[in-house]
Design a protein around this motif. Structure first.
Motif, short mmCIF file in Angstrom:
data_model
loop_
_atom_site.label_atom_id
_atom_site.label_comp_id
_atom_site.label_asym_id
_atom_site.label_seq_id
_atom_site.Cartn_x
_atom_site.Cartn_y
_atom_site.Cartn_z
N ARG A 85 40.36 78.90 -13.51
CA ARG A 85 39.94 80.05 -14.33
C ARG A 85 40.49 79.93 -15.75
O ARG A 85 39.79 80.20 -16.73
N ASP A 102 38.68 77.42 -18.18
CA ASP A 102 37.32 77.78 -18.58
C ASP A 102 37.34 78.58 -19.87
O ASP A 102 38.29 79.32 -20.14
N ARG A 126 38.36 68.75 -17.56
CA ARG A 126 37.98 69.87 -18.42
C ARG A 126 39.02 70.28 -19.44
O ARG A 126 38.84 71.28 -20.14
#
Length: 184
Positions: free
Chosen positions: A82, A85, A110
């Motif tokens: 979470r 992101d 990421r």
């Protein structure tokens, strides 16, 4: 790539397109360095352990005692997913977060992983300042535990995109080294 803390000439700050995730052993300074790095980059700072505690409604020590390490790591993975992101930020993770295969894969794909590494003696001195707040050290010799953890974890931390040596210097030296590593 390995970087040692060195003075940083006045250069423009790097453009940050994705979150920076600090990984490494307990006591290496991820939270302190992370706060300072975030301030320098004008990004939000998040301590993953604090977010995990907030989501669970109890301390990490309590989570380990009630549910065990496996369940804690699963919750940690969800929180880290979470946090990485959206808008870039600087994230300090717990010492074991990057060891989890799924969490590490998320971070590597990421975000930009930065391994803060330090000598065992530096870590022993630093963890001694926060007695009782580290479940893996409870009722054990920190030097022995940290050596054993480093033997297992250091090869995994070495997969991080950037390696920074944290020395017994002001934390701003590590921040400078990270900024230098992030600057093309």
């Amino acid at each position: 790539m390995q970087h040692s803390p060195t003075p940083r000439p006045n250069r423009p700050l790097p453009q940050i397109a994705k979150s920076i995730v600090l990984v490494g052993m307990m006591g290496v300074g991820k939270s302190t360095v992370g706060k300072r790095l975030a301030a320098r980059l004008r990004l939000p700072f998040v301590d993953a352990d604090h977010e995990i505690e907030r989501a669970a409604g109890c301390s990490i020590t309590e989570m380990f005692a009630r549910h065990g390490e496996a369940q804690f790591r699963d919750g940690e993975r969800r929180v880290v997913a979470r946090l990485i992101d959206g808008r870039p930020r600087v994230i300090a993770t717990g010492g074991g977060a990057f060891i989890n295969d799924e969490t590490r894969a998320l971070i590597m794909a990421r975000a930009t992983a930065v391994w803060l590494n330090a000598d065992i003696e530096v870590l022993v001195e630093r963890v001694g300042r926060r007695d009782g707040s580290r479940p893996l050290l409870k009722d054990k010799d920190p030097r022995v535990v940290l050596r054993e953890l480093a033997a297992v974890r250091d090869p995994i931390y070495a997969q991080a995109h950037i390696h920074i040596r944290s020395q017994p210097l002001p934390h701003d030296a590590a921040v400078d080294a990270i900024l230098e590593a992030l600057t093309p």
